[in-house]
Structure formats: structure tokens, C-alpha cells
Design an enzyme around this catalytic site. Structure first.
Site, PDB file in Angstrom:
ATOM      1  N   HIS A  84     -28.833   6.617 -13.405  1.00  0.00           N
ATOM      2  CA  HIS A  84     -28.826   7.510 -12.317  1.00  0.00           C
ATOM      3  C   HIS A  84     -29.500   6.867 -11.286  1.00  0.00           C
ATOM      4  O   HIS A  84     -28.966   6.334 -10.242  1.00  0.00           O
ATOM      5  CB  HIS A  84     -28.918   8.782 -12.621  1.00  0.00           C
ATOM      6  CG  HIS A  84     -28.629   9.637 -11.547  1.00  0.00           C
ATOM      7  ND1 HIS A  84     -28.552  11.182 -11.726  1.00  0.00           N
ATOM      8  CD2 HIS A  84     -28.278   9.700 -10.446  1.00  0.00           C
ATOM      9  CE1 HIS A  84     -28.169  11.586 -10.550  1.00  0.00           C
ATOM     10  NE2 HIS A  84     -27.974  10.734  -9.661  1.00  0.00           N
ATOM     11  N   GLU A 166     -28.239   5.701  -3.889  1.00  0.00           N
ATOM     12  CA  GLU A 166     -29.658   6.051  -4.410  1.00  0.00           C
ATOM     13  C   GLU A 166     -30.816   5.348  -3.754  1.00  0.00           C
ATOM     14  O   GLU A 166     -31.606   5.978  -3.549  1.00  0.00           O
ATOM     15  CB  GLU A 166     -29.709   5.312  -5.939  1.00  0.00           C
ATOM     16  CG  GLU A 166     -28.700   6.188  -7.099  1.00  0.00           C
ATOM     17  CD  GLU A 166     -29.102   7.481  -7.094  1.00  0.00           C
ATOM     18  OE1 GLU A 166     -30.275   7.858  -7.545  1.00  0.00           O
ATOM     19  OE2 GLU A 166     -28.340   8.558  -6.983  1.00  0.00           O
ATOM     20  N   HIS A 170     -33.155   8.065  -1.879  1.00  0.00           N
ATOM     21  CA  HIS A 170     -34.352   8.237  -2.697  1.00  0.00           C
ATOM     22  C   HIS A 170     -35.522   7.006  -2.475  1.00  0.00           C
ATOM     23  O   HIS A 170     -36.601   7.295  -2.243  1.00  0.00           O
ATOM     24  CB  HIS A 170     -34.364   8.085  -4.173  1.00  0.00           C
ATOM     25  CG  HIS A 170     -33.245   9.480  -4.738  1.00  0.00           C
ATOM     26  ND1 HIS A 170     -33.607  10.745  -4.503  1.00  0.00           N
ATOM     27  CD2 HIS A 170     -32.024   9.363  -5.056  1.00  0.00           C
ATOM     28  CE1 HIS A 170     -32.807  11.444  -5.032  1.00  0.00           C
ATOM     29  NE2 HIS A 170     -31.743  10.780  -5.448  1.00  0.00           N
TER      30      HIS A 170
END
Length: 311
Positions: A84, A166, A170
Site C-alpha cells: 500500500h 502515495e 505521504h
């Protein structure tokens, strides 16, 4: 006449112009001082390029049963969960998102503001397509790209959409990946042709380093918990296995209207120095450790026919 192959080595410079100025921290090394575990420092972190201020590092994984793009050759890896991402939470469990909008490459920002609320800064939609594949190809990172294509799978969208989501949401919140935005240090310095390129590659490699340390499928299989459409499992048993194998209690997530379909796991860690180095110490998840239905069994479904690679 120039063709794509001729232009490919020039793509990184075209996508990410070199930084205009150097920063005082340029070209420093993190090798000169002993690393500390994130969230375990007793004084203020002096060099945020060497230790993340967002020190609760989450190694997150998916269990999907299909990709939705099987007709295009996108299938899931056999006997493995998928990546993920690698997430930077603060030590109290709170977190930021889309922290550097100059490195926003997400075509579907979620949420669409930096706070997830109307008072947050609007996250612009990226319309430039896939930048990761040509970047890795330009630097000859063929093995990294092949691994990502196999183990970092998206659902109903091309894989690069997840990769760029991502990174944008993040990675830009990890101080150790900073590239000089809005007065922050440039952790890569002028030795690199482009700090953003270096940070992108660094992040994808760091996420994989975390992923390989937590082989969820193998740990569950060793205790007799394997995908099945006939047998459900006790979530407490799954949690116990993953806690004993990993060394700390992760967060285990379920989906479905009854929260009884096993879909993800988040391993919480503290990083020794930079997360890029991959030295991650397991710690218990903060707050609840599952959203799964504890009153009945949970389903760890097998992959759909044609959705799993044949090794």
C-alpha cells in the site's frame, strides 16, 4: 528526427527542473552522528534530514482479490500481499498529508485539501500522467520498476496512479525526504542533479524495504491461515499471529458492510535514523488495532480466477 528513446534520458530534467539555489544543509551526511530511533528522542531533533519528526512509520499492505485491469495484463502476485505505502504519522498517531504541493503528482487527490476539511489548502489535480515509469527507466532502475509492477498493485486504475498518490500524500510529509520546499532543508543537496528525482526513487525503495520485512502471507500461512472462500477466521487469531511474528500489534483492517472481509494491515514502527535505511523497530499500533467484526468470523478470500500471476 528525435524519437522517444532519444528524449528518454532528458525526461527527468524536463519534468523536474534543477533547484535554483542551494540550502545551508546541502551535501551534509547523516553518517557523522549516531542514529536515534524516531519518537524516542529526548531532545529536539536538530537535523530533520537524518531523523523524521513524523517518526511513527507505518508499513501498510493490501489484500485484494482482483485488479480490475486483468484484460490489460495487470494481475496480483502469487502467495503475497501487496504494497500500500510507507506512511509518516506523528508520534501521537496524528498525521499530515500533501505536505509539499510543489511535489503533487496525484491525479486523484484524496482528500482534495491538505487537511481533509474545507479550511485546508486545495490540492491541485495532477494532469501530467505517469512520471514514475520514465524516471526509473531513465536511471536504469529496471529491477525496482519490475518489483513495483509485481508487488505494488492498484485497484481499477493503473499502478502508477497509486505510486504517485502515495508519494504525493505521504512521502512529502517525511522530513527526511525534504527537497527545499517553503524554507525547509534540501536533504539531497546540490550533488544531485535534481533532489525531487532522488526523493522519488528513495521513497519507492524505502517502501519496498519495509514491505519485505513484513511477509504477511508467509506468516499467516505458517499458522494455517490461508485464503479460502469456504472457511472464515477469527480476527483475534489473525491478530495474534501477526503480533507474534512481527514483534508488535499491527492494525488489521476489514471492508464490507459487516466489516468482515480482510483487506489490509498496517505495521507500526520506529525508524533508526532515516526510514530510507530500512531499520524499523516494531511498536504497537496506537489506539484500536482493528475495525474488523469481532462478533463473527472474517473472510480472507481467494483471488478471483485469472487475477493472480502464475509463477
Amino acid at each position: 528526427m528525435l524519437n522517444f528513446l532519444t528524449l528518454l534520458p532528458l525526461l527527468p530534467a524536463l519534468l523536474f527542473p534543477a533547484p535554483v539555489r542551494a540550502w545551508s544543509s546541502d551535501n551534509h551526511t547523516c553518517a557523522l552522528s549516531a542514529p536515534i530511533y524516531s519518537c524516542e528522542n529526548t531532545t529536539v531533533i536538530q537535523d530533520t534530514c537524518c531523523s523524521p519528526t513524523e517518526g511513527l512509520v507505518l508499513v501498510t499492505q493490501f489484500w485484494d482479490t482482483y485488479t480490475g485491469l486483468e484484460s490489460e495484463g495487470s494481475v496480483l502476485p502469487e502467495n503475497s500481499w501487496t504494497i500500500h505505502g510507507l506512511w509518516p504519522d506523528r508520534c501521537d498517531g496524528s498525521y499530515g498529508q500533501y505536505c509539499d504541493l510543489s511535489r503533487q503528482y496525484d491525479p486523484y487527490p484524496s482528500p482534495n485539501t491538505t487537511t481533509g476539511k474545507p479550511d485546508g489548502e486545495w490540492v491541485p489535480v495532477w494532469e501530467g500522467g505517469d512520471i514514475v515509469t520514465p524516471l526509473l527507466q531513465a536511471y536504469g532502475k529496471w529491477d525496482l520498476l519490475a518489483y513495483m509492477n509485481k508487488y505494488w498493485k492498484n485497484l481499477n486504475q493503473p499502478d502508477w496512479v497509486l505510486w504517485q498518490h502515495e508519494y504525493s500524500k505521504h512521502a512529502t510529509c517525511f522530513t527526511t525526504f525534504d527537497t527545499g520546499y517553503d524554507g525547509r532543508p534540501d536533504c539531497y543537496g546540490s550533488l544531485y542533479a535534481n533532489s525531487t528525482e532522488a526523493a522519488l526513487i528513495d521513497y519507492y525503495e524505502a517502501a519496498i524495504k519495509g514491505f519485505v520485512q513484513y511477509p504477511t502471507y508467509e506468516w499467516l500461512e505458517a499458522e494455517g491461515v490461508v485464503p479460502s472462500n469456504e472457511t472464515s477466521y477469527d480476527i483475534a487469531g489473525i491478530q495474534k499471529i501477526l503480533e507474534e511474528r512481527s514483534g508488535a500489534a499491527p492494525y488489521v483492517g476489514c471492508s464490507g458492510p459487516n466489516k468482515d472481509v480482510l483487506t489490509e494491515v498496517w505495521y507500526n514502527t520506529h525508524s533508526l535514523g532515516r526510514p530510507q535505511s530500512g531499520f524499523l523497530k516494531p511498536v504497537d499500533a496506537i489506539g484500536r488495532t482493528t475495525n474488523c467484526n469481532t462478533a463473527s468470523g472474517v473472510w480472507y478470500y481467494t483471488r478471483s480466477e485469472g487475477s493472480e500471476a502464475e509463477e
